[in-house]
Design a protein around this motif. Structure first.
Motif, mmCIF file in Angstrom:
data_model
loop_
_atom_site.group_PDB
_atom_site.id
_atom_site.type_symbol
_atom_site.label_atom_id
_atom_site.label_comp_id
_atom_site.label_asym_id
_atom_site.label_seq_id
_atom_site.Cartn_x
_atom_site.Cartn_y
_atom_site.Cartn_z
ATOM 1 N N ALA A 43 0.838 -1.182 0.138
ATOM 2 C CA ALA A 43 0.009 -0.064 0.035
ATOM 3 C C ALA A 43 0.856 1.188 -0.218
ATOM 4 C CB ALA A 43 -0.988 0.057 1.137
ATOM 5 N N TYR A 44 0.296 2.301 -0.642
ATOM 6 C CA TYR A 44 1.042 3.753 -0.632
ATOM 7 C C TYR A 44 0.082 4.708 0.178
ATOM 8 C CZ TYR A 44 3.486 7.678 -2.237
ATOM 9 O OH TYR A 44 4.243 8.858 -1.924
ATOM 10 N N LYS A 45 0.614 5.275 1.100
ATOM 11 C CA LYS A 45 -0.191 6.399 1.586
ATOM 12 C C LYS A 45 0.223 7.824 1.200
ATOM 13 C CE LYS A 45 -1.383 7.467 6.671
ATOM 14 N NZ LYS A 45 -1.223 6.981 7.948
ATOM 15 N N PHE A 46 -0.780 8.336 0.464
ATOM 16 C CA PHE A 46 -0.442 9.723 -0.080
ATOM 17 C C PHE A 46 -0.207 10.926 0.762
ATOM 18 C CE2 PHE A 46 -2.349 6.924 -3.479
ATOM 19 C CZ PHE A 46 -1.624 7.160 -4.557
ATOM 20 N N ASP A 47 -1.117 10.692 1.734
ATOM 21 C CA ASP A 47 -1.101 11.443 2.980
ATOM 22 C C ASP A 47 -1.951 11.141 4.174
ATOM 23 O OD1 ASP A 47 -3.841 11.995 2.305
ATOM 24 O OD2 ASP A 47 -3.425 13.505 0.873
ATOM 25 N N ASP A 48 -2.110 11.997 5.176
ATOM 26 C CA ASP A 48 -2.883 11.274 6.434
ATOM 27 C C ASP A 48 -4.099 10.937 5.846
ATOM 28 O OD1 ASP A 48 -0.642 11.848 7.816
ATOM 29 O OD2 ASP A 48 -1.253 13.838 8.617
ATOM 30 N N MET A 49 -5.039 11.091 4.954
ATOM 31 C CA MET A 49 -6.386 10.875 4.649
ATOM 32 C C MET A 49 -6.318 9.711 3.494
ATOM 33 S SD MET A 49 -7.715 14.755 4.692
ATOM 34 C CE MET A 49 -9.443 14.237 4.424
ATOM 35 N N PHE A 50 -5.589 9.715 2.557
ATOM 36 C CA PHE A 50 -5.945 8.698 1.498
ATOM 37 C C PHE A 50 -4.675 7.891 1.268
ATOM 38 C CE2 PHE A 50 -5.678 8.001 -3.059
ATOM 39 C CZ PHE A 50 -7.079 7.666 -3.320
ATOM 40 N N SER A 51 -4.948 6.492 0.904
ATOM 41 C CA SER A 51 -4.245 5.171 0.828
ATOM 42 C C SER A 51 -4.846 4.645 -0.428
ATOM 43 C CB SER A 51 -3.965 4.699 1.774
ATOM 44 O OG SER A 51 -3.187 5.444 2.999
ATOM 45 N N ALA A 52 -3.653 4.020 -1.146
ATOM 46 C CA ALA A 52 -4.216 3.049 -2.183
ATOM 47 C C ALA A 52 -3.207 1.847 -2.226
ATOM 48 C CB ALA A 52 -4.063 3.545 -3.651
ATOM 49 N N GLY A 53 -3.739 0.602 -2.665
ATOM 50 C CA GLY A 53 -3.005 -0.579 -2.373
ATOM 51 C C GLY A 53 -3.271 -1.601 -3.412
ATOM 52 N N ALA A 54 -2.455 -2.505 -3.341
ATOM 53 C CA ALA A 54 -2.871 -3.685 -4.580
ATOM 54 C C ALA A 54 -2.215 -5.042 -4.046
ATOM 55 C CB ALA A 54 -1.970 -3.423 -5.870
ATOM 56 N N THR A 55 -2.857 -6.287 -4.432
ATOM 57 C CA THR A 55 -2.355 -7.407 -4.250
ATOM 58 C C THR A 55 -2.464 -8.152 -5.387
ATOM 59 O OG1 THR A 55 -3.509 -7.328 -1.974
ATOM 60 C CG2 THR A 55 -3.104 -9.444 -2.905
ATOM 61 N N VAL A 56 -1.277 -9.146 -5.661
ATOM 62 C CA VAL A 56 -1.145 -9.994 -6.739
ATOM 63 C C VAL A 56 -1.283 -11.415 -6.205
ATOM 64 C CG1 VAL A 56 0.244 -10.932 -8.426
ATOM 65 C CG2 VAL A 56 0.174 -8.469 -8.080
ATOM 66 N N THR A 105 -3.511 -23.555 -12.563
ATOM 67 C CA THR A 105 -3.206 -22.443 -12.103
ATOM 68 C C THR A 105 -3.780 -21.157 -12.769
ATOM 69 O OG1 THR A 105 -1.136 -22.356 -13.309
ATOM 70 C CG2 THR A 105 -1.207 -23.684 -11.195
ATOM 71 N N GLY A 106 -3.404 -20.174 -11.951
ATOM 72 C CA GLY A 106 -3.776 -18.785 -12.627
ATOM 73 C C GLY A 106 -3.461 -17.674 -11.660
ATOM 74 N N PHE A 107 -3.720 -16.485 -11.998
ATOM 75 C CA PHE A 107 -3.329 -15.157 -11.244
ATOM 76 C C PHE A 107 -4.413 -14.447 -10.897
ATOM 77 C CE2 PHE A 107 0.655 -16.718 -13.034
ATOM 78 C CZ PHE A 107 1.686 -16.599 -11.820
ATOM 79 N N GLY A 108 -4.527 -13.644 -9.830
ATOM 80 C CA GLY A 108 -5.433 -12.825 -9.737
ATOM 81 C C GLY A 108 -5.018 -11.360 -8.969
ATOM 82 N N ILE A 109 -5.670 -10.418 -9.006
ATOM 83 C CA ILE A 109 -5.392 -9.006 -8.661
ATOM 84 C C ILE A 109 -6.413 -8.556 -7.825
ATOM 85 C CG2 ILE A 109 -4.749 -6.458 -9.352
ATOM 86 C CD1 ILE A 109 -3.388 -7.665 -11.807
ATOM 87 N N ASP A 110 -6.034 -7.819 -6.742
ATOM 88 C CA ASP A 110 -7.059 -6.752 -5.912
ATOM 89 C C ASP A 110 -6.513 -5.444 -5.889
ATOM 90 O OD1 ASP A 110 -8.025 -9.273 -5.304
ATOM 91 O OD2 ASP A 110 -7.491 -9.464 -3.108
ATOM 92 N N LEU A 111 -7.480 -4.578 -5.971
ATOM 93 C CA LEU A 111 -7.091 -3.089 -5.702
ATOM 94 C C LEU A 111 -7.792 -2.359 -4.937
ATOM 95 C CD1 LEU A 111 -6.807 -2.508 -9.827
ATOM 96 C CD2 LEU A 111 -5.090 -3.007 -8.117
ATOM 97 N N GLY A 112 -7.281 -1.605 -3.942
ATOM 98 C CA GLY A 112 -8.102 -0.913 -2.965
ATOM 99 C C GLY A 112 -7.918 0.500 -2.730
ATOM 100 N N LEU A 113 -8.694 1.245 -2.099
ATOM 101 C CA LEU A 113 -8.762 2.434 -1.813
ATOM 102 C C LEU A 113 -9.108 2.578 -0.390
ATOM 103 C CD1 LEU A 113 -10.113 4.308 -5.069
ATOM 104 C CD2 LEU A 113 -7.712 4.160 -4.397
ATOM 105 N N PHE A 114 -8.466 3.654 0.441
ATOM 106 C CA PHE A 114 -8.946 4.026 1.657
ATOM 107 C C PHE A 114 -8.897 5.645 1.927
ATOM 108 C CE2 PHE A 114 -7.366 5.092 6.094
ATOM 109 C CZ PHE A 114 -8.755 4.457 6.873
ATOM 110 N N TYR A 115 -10.045 6.164 2.454
ATOM 111 C CA TYR A 115 -10.019 7.511 2.961
ATOM 112 C C TYR A 115 -10.450 7.780 4.202
ATOM 113 C CZ TYR A 115 -11.870 12.422 2.341
ATOM 114 O OH TYR A 115 -11.971 13.673 2.612
ATOM 115 N N GLN A 116 -9.567 8.508 4.802
ATOM 116 C CA GLN A 116 -10.068 8.821 6.224
ATOM 117 C C GLN A 116 -10.519 10.225 6.205
ATOM 118 O OE1 GLN A 116 -9.468 7.098 9.420
ATOM 119 N NE2 GLN A 116 -11.156 8.861 10.095
ATOM 120 N N SER A 117 -11.870 10.096 6.420
ATOM 121 C CA SER A 117 -12.613 11.657 6.059
ATOM 122 C C SER A 117 -12.336 12.603 7.202
ATOM 123 C CB SER A 117 -14.034 11.444 6.265
ATOM 124 O OG SER A 117 -14.470 11.180 7.567
#
Length: 298
Positions: free
Chosen positions: A133-146, A159-171
């Protein structure tokens, strides 16, 4: 043999997750990770506050600054067992988490006619994941999973591969956060004649944390909208009451499932060590699920 193979595929999929819908497989990816989240109606996308975020929303890995390990044993319905393990550390000031899941369905019976089975076999599933995950500032983060995915059924493997993508916002509102994630995007190789389709989904929702310092109580309320791309949508709701950072009681509710709706559980904390338990009853006479989690922060 083709007819028998189709029959056991149908049987194993319905055994693994009887209330799933649509044309997807790999239903073990729908299992919750962590007894805390499942006790709260599986609202991990909105409310996960530890390493279990690697399964729900990798952006939430940026919330805490601890190294962590966690193990979850999932005694699901109908002789389905699932073991999950995760570990999190920091590299270059970024959180990195490894996750593993091994799921087994034992003693699947093969029959040609009613009566004694011709034979029995196990179905096996696995994933290994890497999240950050990467925290842009104290309010917003983004992340990814492989994820690396494996399924073994009778004499066939894929067999195969999957991807997850996420966002987090502290209001700006104290205690209120918003989270969203898209999970299980990807593909599998063919299993005999056809590739299994991943259970891709969208989750989004809020969580509200309230501290009642005078009573040593922390209250968490969470909800989320869950939509499987090829199946029905659901609303998940959860509550947690934590007293003096020692003991927590939890409850949850999920809509639009044929076999279940309620969940409950508790948690015990000793310093950086945490034990969680959740109980999910099923209707239709198919039993219940019990999850146990043990986590440690350091």
């Amino acid at each position: 043999m083709k007819k028998y193979f189709i029959l056991v595929v149908i049987y194993s999929v319905t055994q693994l997750y009887p209330q799933s819908a649509g044309n997807t497989g790999l239903s073990f990816l729908k299992f919750g990770f962590g007894a805390r989240n499942t006790a709260m109606g599986d609202v991990g996308n909105s409310a996960s506050n530890d390493l279990t975020a690697l399964h729900y929303n990798p952006a939430r890995l940026s919330i805490t600054q601890n190294n962590e390990v966690i193990f979850t044993h999932n005694a699901w319905i109908q002789d389905v067992s699932s073991e999950m393990f995760g570990i999190k550390t920091f590299l270059f000031d970024l959180p990195f988490a490894l996750g593993f899941n091994v799921t087994n369905i034992s003693d699947i019976e093969v029959r040609q006619i009613p009566g004694e089975p011709i034979s029995k076999f196990d179905a096996n599933y696995f994933y290994g994941s890497l999240s950050t995950a990467y925290k842009f500032d104290d309010m917003f983060s983004a992340g990814a999973t492989v994820k690396y995915l494996y399924e073994g059924l009778l004499n066939d493997e894929s067999t195969g591969f999957g991807i997850d993508l996420g966002l987090f916002y502290q209001s700006p509102i104290k205690g209120l956060s918003l989270s969203a994630a898209v999970r299980n995007l990807g593909s599998m190789n063919e299993l005999r004649n056809e590739a299994t389709k991943l259970p891709s989904e969208l989750r989004a929702g809020p969580a509200y944390n309230l501290n009642l310092d005078d009573y040593k109580i922390e209250l968490v309320l969470a909800g989320e909208y869950q939509k499987y791309f090829d199946a029905d949508d659901h609303l998940n709701f959860g509550i947690e009451i934590l007293y003096d950072k020692l003991i927590a009681v939890r409850g949850g509710y999920q809509t639009n499932y044929e076999g279940r709706d309620m969940a409950a559980g508790f948690g015990l904390m000793w310093g950086n060590l945490k034990f969680d338990y959740s109980y999910i009853p099923f209707s239709l006479g198919i039993g219940s699920a019990n999850l146990f989690s043990l986590g440690f922060k350091f």
